[in-house]
Design a protein around this motif. Sequence first.
Motif, PDB file in Angstrom:
ATOM      1  N   SER A 171       0.826  -1.210   0.000  1.00  0.00           N
ATOM      2  CA  SER A 171       0.000   0.000   0.000  1.00  0.00           C
ATOM      3  C   SER A 171       0.860   1.259   0.000  1.00  0.00           C
ATOM      4  CB  SER A 171      -0.931  -0.005   1.214  1.00  0.00           C
ATOM      5  OG  SER A 171      -1.861  -1.058   1.142  1.00  0.00           O
ATOM      6  N   ASP A 174       2.701   1.635  -3.448  1.00  0.00           N
ATOM      7  CA  ASP A 174       1.790   2.174  -4.459  1.00  0.00           C
ATOM      8  C   ASP A 174       1.587   3.678  -4.273  1.00  0.00           C
ATOM      9  OD1 ASP A 174       1.108   0.121  -6.184  1.00  0.00           O
ATOM     10  OD2 ASP A 174      -1.038   0.388  -5.866  1.00  0.00           O
ATOM     11  N   PHE A 175       1.364   4.086  -3.045  1.00  0.00           N
ATOM     12  CA  PHE A 175       1.121   5.493  -2.738  1.00  0.00           C
ATOM     13  C   PHE A 175       2.323   6.360  -3.108  1.00  0.00           C
ATOM     14  CE2 PHE A 175       1.247   8.657   0.977  1.00  0.00           C
ATOM     15  CZ  PHE A 175       0.595   9.642   0.259  1.00  0.00           C
ATOM     16  N   THR A 302      -4.119   4.506   3.460  1.00  0.00           N
ATOM     17  CA  THR A 302      -2.706   4.886   3.300  1.00  0.00           C
ATOM     18  C   THR A 302      -2.548   6.361   2.986  1.00  0.00           C
ATOM     19  OG1 THR A 302      -2.453   2.668   2.356  1.00  0.00           O
ATOM     20  CG2 THR A 302      -0.497   4.047   2.395  1.00  0.00           C
ATOM     21  N   CYS A 305      -6.073   9.304  -0.976  1.00  0.00           N
ATOM     22  CA  CYS A 305      -6.668   8.547  -2.089  1.00  0.00           C
ATOM     23  C   CYS A 305      -7.227   9.465  -3.170  1.00  0.00           C
ATOM     24  CB  CYS A 305      -7.762   7.605  -1.592  1.00  0.00           C
ATOM     25  SG  CYS A 305      -9.185   8.433  -0.833  1.00  0.00           S
ATOM     26  N   THR A 329      -6.429   3.559  -7.727  1.00  0.00           N
ATOM     27  CA  THR A 329      -7.424   3.726  -6.660  1.00  0.00           C
ATOM     28  C   THR A 329      -8.796   3.938  -7.294  1.00  0.00           C
ATOM     29  OG1 THR A 329      -5.791   4.739  -5.193  1.00  0.00           O
ATOM     30  CG2 THR A 329      -8.098   5.119  -4.669  1.00  0.00           C
ATOM     31  N   CYS A 344      -4.522   0.523  -1.985  1.00  0.00           N
ATOM     32  CA  CYS A 344      -4.298   1.466  -0.891  1.00  0.00           C
ATOM     33  C   CYS A 344      -4.985   1.013   0.397  1.00  0.00           C
ATOM     34  CB  CYS A 344      -4.812   2.845  -1.271  1.00  0.00           C
ATOM     35  SG  CYS A 344      -6.582   2.891  -1.666  1.00  0.00           S
TER      36      CYS A 344
END
Length: 456
Positions: A171, A174-175, A302, A305, A329, A344
Motif C-alpha cells: 500500500s 503504491d502510494f 494509506t 486517495c 485507486t 491502498c
Amino acid sequence: MTRNVLEWLEKTATEKPDAVAFEDGQGCLTYGQLLLRAREIGSHLLSILPPQRPVLLMMEKRPTCVAAMLGAVFAGCFYTPVDSTMPAQRLKRIVEVLRPGCILYEAEHRETACTLAEGVPALDVEKIPAETNGDALAAVRRQHVDTDLLYVLFTSGSTGIPKGVAISHRSVIDFIEWAVPTLGIDSACKFGNQAPLYFDNSVLDVYCGLRAGACVHFIPRRYFTFPGQMLEYLRAVDVNTIFWVPSALTGVAQSGMTAESMPPLHRIFFCGEVMPCRTLNQWKRAFPEAMYVNMYGPTEITDVCMYYIVDRDFEDGDALPIGVACANTRILLIDGEICVSGTCLSPGYYRMPEKTAEVFVQNPLREGVEERMYHTGDLGRYNDRGEMMFIGRKDSQIKRRGYRIELGEIENALCAQEEVQDACCIYDAGRETIVCFWAGEEEEKQVRRRLKEKLP
C-alpha cells in the motif's frame, strides 16, 4: 518490482551516503548513517523477536526515531509510534490491543515504557549495540512479501478503545510511486515536516524522502505554537516543500507573511481537514509560483486517495475540490458516501475483526469475485468539472487540526464518571471547538481533570 520500502533506503544510501536524510535542528542522520543504524537495530530485534511482530516506539520525533522505525522493518516486523504525552490509560489500551513483541524507548520515556511493558522486552534504543548480523537480515528479507505489514497507527474509537489501522508495504509503495512523480518530488526537495510520526500525514514526508533521496527536516513543535516565527525558521533551514494540515497553514497566514521572511517554497500540500479558500488565497498571494495540492484520505487508505492540483482561482467563500482518484485507486459514491477500493486499502483494524467487518465490505458493484471496499463515512458529490467535493460526515466523527476524533468517545468518557448522569458533545466548526454538555452535580474542574486521565 519494489517489494519492501527498505529498497529505497538501500538504493539512496548506496548512491549518496553522505546526503542528509533526516534532521531536526539538533542533529541529523545521513543516508549512510541511517542505513547502518537501522540495520543494527534490526539485527538486535531479530535476536529477540520473530518476524511480523509489532514493535512499539516511545520516542520523540527525531532522526533516531526513523532509524528505529526502519530497524523494526529490517527485522521483518512492523512499527507503531505513539504519543508519549497520551494519558496513561489510553497508552495501556493501545498496548492491550497491539500486544507488542518489544517496546523501544528513549531514556526520557524509560519509566513509562517499563510500566507498560509487563513482561514485554523494553529496550533503550541508544543502548542497542552497534553490531550487524547481515546473514540474519538477508534471511528475513528472503521471507518477505509485499503484503506484510509495515506499520499500525492508532486512531480514535467511538467506544473509547483505540483502533489500530494496519498498512502493508504494498500500500505504501503504491502510494509513494504515485506521489513522487505527480507532486514533482526529487532529491532537491527539502520537506518541512509538521505531522507527528504517529499521524498518517507523516507517511508522505518520510517515504517520499526515502524514495527520492530528499531531506526531511522535523520542525520543532514550538513554531506551530508561535506561527509568527515559522516562515523565518523555514527560510533559515532552506525548506522548500511542506505538507501540513490546513489549521497549521491558517495559523501562519493569520500571523502575517512579510516579504522579508519568505522562504523559497516551491510545493505547498495540505490534507487532514477542510482547507479554507481564504487561507489558500493568503498563501497564493505570498507564494504565487508555488504548486498547491489539496489531498484527501483517511488513515485506512494509506494517507491519500484523492487529490486536486489547484489550477484556477477561488473566492474566499468558495469550497475547494478534493479532486480525483490517485493512481490505482477506485472511488465510488454510494448513497452519497465516498467509498474506496484498491491496493491502498488497509487489511483492517489490528486484532479487531468485528470493527473491520463494519467498514471494509464487498464492493456491491463487483460481481463474481471479492473486491474489498472501505466506507469512509464522508459524504461527497461531483461538481460540473467531474471533481469530488467534500460535503461532511454521516456520523459523529469530526476532524480537528487534522486529527480524527469520535465525539462518542468523549461522551463515553463523560458518562463513565459517577457524578455525570448524561452527556452530549457537539463540534462548533466556526470556532474549531468541541463543546461538551453534561447533567450532574460535579464541578467542571473535576470533570475536566478526569477526562484528561482518559482522553488525548
